[in-house]
Design an enzyme around this catalytic site. Structure first.
Site, PDB file in Angstrom:
ATOM      1  N   PHE A 171      -3.912  -5.731   4.213  1.00  0.00           N
ATOM      2  CA  PHE A 171      -3.760  -5.975   2.773  1.00  0.00           C
ATOM      3  C   PHE A 171      -2.307  -5.929   2.305  1.00  0.00           C
ATOM      4  CE2 PHE A 171      -2.817  -2.696  -0.432  1.00  0.00           C
ATOM      5  CZ  PHE A 171      -2.529  -1.618   0.371  1.00  0.00           C
ATOM      6  N   LYS A 172      -1.392  -5.403   3.119  1.00  0.00           N
ATOM      7  CA  LYS A 172       0.011  -5.361   2.688  1.00  0.00           C
ATOM      8  C   LYS A 172       0.569  -6.775   2.456  1.00  0.00           C
ATOM      9  CE  LYS A 172       0.775  -0.683   3.795  1.00  0.00           C
ATOM     10  NZ  LYS A 172      -0.561  -0.392   4.298  1.00  0.00           N
TER      11      LYS A 172
END
Ligand SMILES: *Cc1c(COP(=O)(O)O)cnc(C)c1O
Length: 500
Positions: A116-117
């Protein structure tokens, strides 16, 4: 909901100094006194939920970000969004919502590094460059990052070949997983440098901080046309893009008729540094109908203890778990919440943070604790995490990663404890292909004897999901970075790369 929004300025959490504009907060990253930038007020959504339901991810991103980054023009912001959320993502919808078991999994792992970064780090370079331009900075921006694995690769992918930037990533040579290392050392782009240091993550982090605070080096760099910046998760330019996907998930549920307009949903977030869940809290405060913010921890359960007792205590053993991106004892972004529940009181917050750095512990008072009603904290141990992966696979054929599994397990506990059956979005923060071995072992112990890439193929068959490009890429990609150094050579390595 339609009130006119004012300009948003950013203040530090540790002093009452002058507020800065969004672009300046993005450029600086961190306040000089170590505090974090926070918006002086949370803006209100100025489109109705019905209108949002008809929008694409990019359109919603604009509607959210324009309210926080008020000194960006419409053209600037839309340009950043267009460059960030493009074919780097393997799905047009950017963040698909998958219904499985009794929740909606918001898949935030369809970007370049399958975690998700990417949601924030694909747009940060563009926000940073736009901010530099707006503030008449002509220096080349040099991003320095210490990583324990995930952030490094996501930052490299975001900044590779972005003109006007260079990026240097330091990682602990023997402290990351083989897949994580392979992902980093195969990174292409002439403006990238990846260096393994002989030390642990803390050594890398401390070395980077030392380079950042070296005033003589800063002056010398400026003379040569360079300046440092950071891709760290405390940058407001990483936080704001994370608010968007909570608004998007609500809009999708509404568009698909899964909820009524205005119906509250709960959100579960697997938490480490507290950035992702803080973004959900901001979304709620913008007017998005969110009920509970459920904070899920692994065995490093500092936050669980904090929500129960009001005492934040990092003095404990650091546990290595199968959800390494949540193996954190100091959740940096929690400071933004502490500042807020202290009534935006910088003095009070500074005292608590000083206590944390001196003694490793602080305690909030009753009035502050009262203001944490929106949150529920719990944790899942290693066996609970593995069990829920197996259960969801067996029930629905859906395979989740270990971080997401911590959230799913905590969600089960929440329901059992409260009986609350509100429709719920679980933030799914990594592809199971990134943590294949732990995931496959959870499903069946027989997989343990297989090699990493054999497991990848097996997972693909089992889950009926194509192997992500990010994994295919490293199967065959040549190693292009093989530099190593001692901790005290880090500055020399930086100088050599910049030719100064
Ligand atoms: C970074 C990360 C987290 C933790 O997110 P925070 O914003 O630090 O709380 C959870 N899962 C994965 C896969 C991550 O990479």
């Amino acid at each position: 909901m339609m009130e006119k929004n004012r300009e948003v300025c950013y203040r530090g959490t540790r002093s009452n100094g002058q507020a800065v504009k969004a672009s300046q907060a993005i450029l600086k990253g961190l306040c000089e006194d170590g505090g974090l930038f926070v918006p002086d007020h949370i803006p209100t959504l100025d489109k109705s939920l019905g209108e949002l339901a008809g929008m694409s991810y990019q359109e919603i991103a604009y509607e959210v970000m324009k309210l926080f980054l008020t000194d960006f023009t419409e053209t600037e912001l839309k340009d950043c969004i267009r460059k960030a959320y493009d074919e780097k993502f393997d799905t047009e919808v950017i963040a698909p919502l998958v219904e499985a078991e009794d929740a909606y999994f918001l898949e935030l792992f369809h970007g370049a590094t399958i975690a998700f970064k990417d949601m924030a780090l694909s747009i940060l370079p563009h926000l940073l460059l736009t901010s530099a331009r707006k503030n008449h900075i002509t220096n080349e921006i040099v991003i320095l990052t210490a990583t324990s694995g995930d952030t490094g690769k996501a930052a490299l992918a975001g900044f590779a070949n972005v003109e006007g930037t260079r990026i240097i990533v330091f990682y602990p040579k023997d402290g990351v997983s083989p897949i994580q290392e392979k992902q980093m050392v195969t990174q292409k782009g002439a403006n990238t440098l990846v260096v393994g240091i002989h030390g642990n993550f803390d050594d890398a982090q401390t070395g980077v901080k030392r380079i950042f605070s070296d005033k003589a080096l800063e002056a010398e760099m400026a003379g040569k046309g360079f300046q440092f910046s950071s891709a760290n998760s405390i940058n407001i330019g990483r936080l704001v893009p994370q608010v968007c996907y909570y608004v998007y998930s609500y809009a999708k549920l509404l568009a698909e008729g899964k909820i009524r307009d205005g119906e509250k949903i709960n959100v579960v977030v697997p938490t480490g540094n507290f950035g992702n869940i803080l973004a959900a809290f901001y979304a709620k405060n913008m007017g998005l109908p969110i009920g509970k913010l459920i904070c899920a921890s692994n065995e490093n359960k500092v936050l669980f203890d904090f929500f129960r007792t009001g005492v934040y205590d990092r003095n404990r053993e650091f546990v290595l778990t199968s959800s390494p991106s949540m193996d954190i004892l100091i959740s940096s972004n929690l400071e933004r919440l502490i500042y807020r529940i202290a009534g935006d009181n910088a003095d009070k917050n500074r005292e608590l943070m000083a206590s944390l750095s001196r003694k490793g512990v602080y305690e909030i008072d009753g009035a502050m604790k009262e203001k944490l009603q929106d949150f529920y904290g719990n944790y899942a141990d290693e066996s609970e995490t593995a069990a829920v992966i197996k259960k969801i696979y067996e029930d629905c054929g859906y395979v989740i990663d270990t971080h997401t599994a911590v959230a799913a397990a905590v969600y089960e506990k929440y329901k059992a404890e409260t009986g609350d059956n509100t429709k719920t979005v679980i933030a799914s923060t990594a592809s199971p292909f990134k943590f294949t071995r732990s995931v496959m072992n959870a499903i069946d112990a027989k997989y343990d004897s297989m090699t990493d890439f054999a497991l990848v193929d097996e997972l693909s068959k089992l889950a009926n999901v194509k192997v992500p490009q990010a994994i295919e890429d490293i199967r065959t990609a040549p190693v292009v970075h093989d530099k190593q150094c001692d901790v005290d050579q880090m500055q020399a390595v930086v100088r050599e790369f910049l030719n100064i």
